[in-house]
Design a protein around this motif. Structure first.
Motif, PDB file in Angstrom:
ATOM      1  N   TYR A  45       0.812  -1.213   0.000  1.00  0.00           N
ATOM      2  CA  TYR A  45       0.000   0.000   0.000  1.00  0.00           C
ATOM      3  C   TYR A  45       0.844   1.261   0.000  1.00  0.00           C
ATOM      4  CZ  TYR A  45      -4.383  -2.445   0.220  1.00  0.00           C
ATOM      5  OH  TYR A  45      -5.464  -3.222  -0.089  1.00  0.00           O
ATOM      6  N   GLU A  46       1.963   1.266   0.702  1.00  0.00           N
ATOM      7  CA  GLU A  46       2.835   2.443   0.692  1.00  0.00           C
ATOM      8  C   GLU A  46       3.349   2.707  -0.725  1.00  0.00           C
ATOM      9  OE1 GLU A  46       3.331   4.615   3.112  1.00  0.00           O
ATOM     10  OE2 GLU A  46       2.252   3.482   4.648  1.00  0.00           O
ATOM     11  N   HIS A  47       3.687   1.642  -1.440  1.00  0.00           N
ATOM     12  CA  HIS A  47       4.163   1.785  -2.821  1.00  0.00           C
ATOM     13  C   HIS A  47       3.083   2.415  -3.704  1.00  0.00           C
ATOM     14  CE1 HIS A  47       5.977   0.749  -6.696  1.00  0.00           C
ATOM     15  NE2 HIS A  47       4.780   0.343  -7.040  1.00  0.00           N
ATOM     16  N   VAL A  48       1.892   1.895  -3.634  1.00  0.00           N
ATOM     17  CA  VAL A  48       0.813   2.388  -4.496  1.00  0.00           C
ATOM     18  C   VAL A  48       0.404   3.802  -4.105  1.00  0.00           C
ATOM     19  CG1 VAL A  48      -1.560   1.976  -5.264  1.00  0.00           C
ATOM     20  CG2 VAL A  48       0.016   0.067  -5.023  1.00  0.00           C
ATOM     21  N   MET A  49       0.367   4.096  -2.807  1.00  0.00           N
ATOM     22  CA  MET A  49      -0.003   5.451  -2.378  1.00  0.00           C
ATOM     23  C   MET A  49       1.050   6.467  -2.803  1.00  0.00           C
ATOM     24  SD  MET A  49      -1.900   4.673   1.295  1.00  0.00           S
ATOM     25  CE  MET A  49      -0.940   5.887   2.082  1.00  0.00           C
ATOM     26  N   LYS A  50       2.308   6.048  -2.851  1.00  0.00           N
ATOM     27  CA  LYS A  50       3.364   6.946  -3.324  1.00  0.00           C
ATOM     28  C   LYS A  50       3.223   7.188  -4.824  1.00  0.00           C
ATOM     29  CE  LYS A  50       8.358   7.543  -3.324  1.00  0.00           C
ATOM     30  NZ  LYS A  50       9.645   6.936  -2.952  1.00  0.00           N
ATOM     31  N   ALA A  51       2.897   6.137  -5.559  1.00  0.00           N
ATOM     32  CA  ALA A  51       2.747   6.264  -7.012  1.00  0.00           C
ATOM     33  C   ALA A  51       1.500   7.058  -7.386  1.00  0.00           C
ATOM     34  CB  ALA A  51       2.710   4.876  -7.654  1.00  0.00           C
ATOM     35  N   TYR A  52       0.450   6.935  -6.590  1.00  0.00           N
ATOM     36  CA  TYR A  52      -0.831   7.599  -6.865  1.00  0.00           C
ATOM     37  C   TYR A  52      -1.289   8.356  -5.619  1.00  0.00           C
ATOM     38  CZ  TYR A  52      -0.789   4.446 -10.825  1.00  0.00           C
ATOM     39  OH  TYR A  52      -0.431   3.776 -11.959  1.00  0.00           O
ATOM     40  N   PRO A  53      -0.628   9.458  -5.276  1.00  0.00           N
ATOM     41  CA  PRO A  53      -0.901  10.160  -4.017  1.00  0.00           C
ATOM     42  C   PRO A  53      -2.287  10.796  -3.910  1.00  0.00           C
ATOM     43  CG  PRO A  53       0.618  11.421  -5.366  1.00  0.00           C
ATOM     44  CD  PRO A  53       0.430  10.101  -6.046  1.00  0.00           C
ATOM     45  N   LYS A  54      -2.965  10.997  -5.012  1.00  0.00           N
ATOM     46  CA  LYS A  54      -4.277  11.647  -4.959  1.00  0.00           C
ATOM     47  C   LYS A  54      -5.427  10.659  -4.889  1.00  0.00           C
ATOM     48  CE  LYS A  54      -2.723  15.813  -7.245  1.00  0.00           C
ATOM     49  NZ  LYS A  54      -2.915  16.747  -8.328  1.00  0.00           N
ATOM     50  N   GLY A  55      -5.157   9.389  -5.003  1.00  0.00           N
ATOM     51  CA  GLY A  55      -6.220   8.391  -4.987  1.00  0.00           C
ATOM     52  C   GLY A  55      -6.743   8.139  -3.585  1.00  0.00           C
ATOM     53  N   ALA A  56      -8.056   8.074  -3.447  1.00  0.00           N
ATOM     54  CA  ALA A  56      -8.674   7.800  -2.147  1.00  0.00           C
ATOM     55  C   ALA A  56      -8.808   6.308  -1.873  1.00  0.00           C
ATOM     56  CB  ALA A  56     -10.054   8.455  -2.078  1.00  0.00           C
ATOM     57  N   VAL A  57      -8.866   5.499  -2.921  1.00  0.00           N
ATOM     58  CA  VAL A  57      -9.102   4.071  -2.729  1.00  0.00           C
ATOM     59  C   VAL A  57      -7.927   3.398  -2.019  1.00  0.00           C
ATOM     60  CG1 VAL A  57      -8.235   3.280  -4.981  1.00  0.00           C
ATOM     61  CG2 VAL A  57     -10.023   1.989  -3.822  1.00  0.00           C
ATOM     62  N   TRP A  58      -6.702   3.858  -2.276  1.00  0.00           N
ATOM     63  CA  TRP A  58      -5.532   3.203  -1.680  1.00  0.00           C
ATOM     64  C   TRP A  58      -5.495   3.378  -0.174  1.00  0.00           C
ATOM     65  CZ3 TRP A  58      -5.461   0.859  -5.880  1.00  0.00           C
ATOM     66  CH2 TRP A  58      -5.435   1.507  -7.112  1.00  0.00           C
ATOM     67  N   PRO A  59      -5.588   4.612   0.347  1.00  0.00           N
ATOM     68  CA  PRO A  59      -5.585   4.726   1.807  1.00  0.00           C
ATOM     69  C   PRO A  59      -6.838   4.110   2.448  1.00  0.00           C
ATOM     70  CG  PRO A  59      -5.872   6.891   0.800  1.00  0.00           C
ATOM     71  CD  PRO A  59      -5.550   5.932  -0.300  1.00  0.00           C
ATOM     72  N   LEU A  60      -7.942   4.097   1.731  1.00  0.00           N
ATOM     73  CA  LEU A  60      -9.146   3.464   2.268  1.00  0.00           C
ATOM     74  C   LEU A  60      -8.920   1.962   2.455  1.00  0.00           C
ATOM     75  CD1 LEU A  60     -12.116   3.493   3.110  1.00  0.00           C
ATOM     76  CD2 LEU A  60     -12.701   3.200   0.698  1.00  0.00           C
ATOM     77  N   ASN A  61      -8.427   1.305   1.424  1.00  0.00           N
ATOM     78  CA  ASN A  61      -8.181  -0.132   1.528  1.00  0.00           C
ATOM     79  C   ASN A  61      -7.080  -0.450   2.535  1.00  0.00           C
ATOM     80  OD1 ASN A  61     -10.188  -0.856  -0.249  1.00  0.00           O
ATOM     81  ND2 ASN A  61      -8.852  -0.807  -2.019  1.00  0.00           N
ATOM     82  N   TYR A  62      -6.055   0.372   2.562  1.00  0.00           N
ATOM     83  CA  TYR A  62      -4.980   0.201   3.535  1.00  0.00           C
ATOM     84  C   TYR A  62      -5.549   0.370   4.943  1.00  0.00           C
ATOM     85  CZ  TYR A  62      -0.147   1.082   5.318  1.00  0.00           C
ATOM     86  OH  TYR A  62       1.061   1.050   5.966  1.00  0.00           O
ATOM     87  N   GLY A  63      -6.430   1.333   5.112  1.00  0.00           N
ATOM     88  CA  GLY A  63      -7.081   1.536   6.407  1.00  0.00           C
ATOM     89  C   GLY A  63      -7.914   0.341   6.822  1.00  0.00           C
ATOM     90  N   LEU A  64      -8.619  -0.258   5.868  1.00  0.00           N
ATOM     91  CA  LEU A  64      -9.396  -1.458   6.185  1.00  0.00           C
ATOM     92  C   LEU A  64      -8.486  -2.594   6.647  1.00  0.00           C
ATOM     93  CD1 LEU A  64     -11.925  -1.394   3.204  1.00  0.00           C
ATOM     94  CD2 LEU A  64     -12.429  -0.927   5.623  1.00  0.00           C
TER      95      LEU A  64
END
Length: 85
Positions: A45-64
């Motif tokens: 998730y850290e990799h994907v959030m770094k690549a796509y910092p504006k996406g809400a789905v990544w931190p949401l799924n990581y939070g889950l």
């Protein structure tokens, strides 16, 4: 760099979430406590959030995943980040 934009690591995170969908809270925590599982999830998730910092789905799924793993403070931070995206 095309590899920095790859969503392949996200598949790892989704796989862990999928494997814990039908588990009880204690079973999910035990699953994520296995050697390397939470670390692998975080890295994905850290990799994907770094690549796509504006996406809400990544931190949401990581939070889950963090919530299921018992990291409630981390989950709250990630849910807030998702809401702000």
């Amino acid at each position: 760099d095309a590899s920095a934009q790859s969503l392949a690591p996200e598949l790892v995170g989704y796989a862990h979430i999928h494997l814990t969908e039908d588990l009880s809270s204690s079973e999910s925590k035990a699953y994520y406590a296995q050697p390397g599982v939470w670390e692998e999830t975080q890295k994905a998730y850290e990799h994907v959030m770094k690549a796509y910092p504006k996406g809400a789905v990544w931190p949401l799924n990581y939070g889950l995943a963090a919530y299921d793993a018992g990291y409630n403070n981390k989950a709250g931070e990630l849910f807030n980040r998702a809401a702000e995206a």
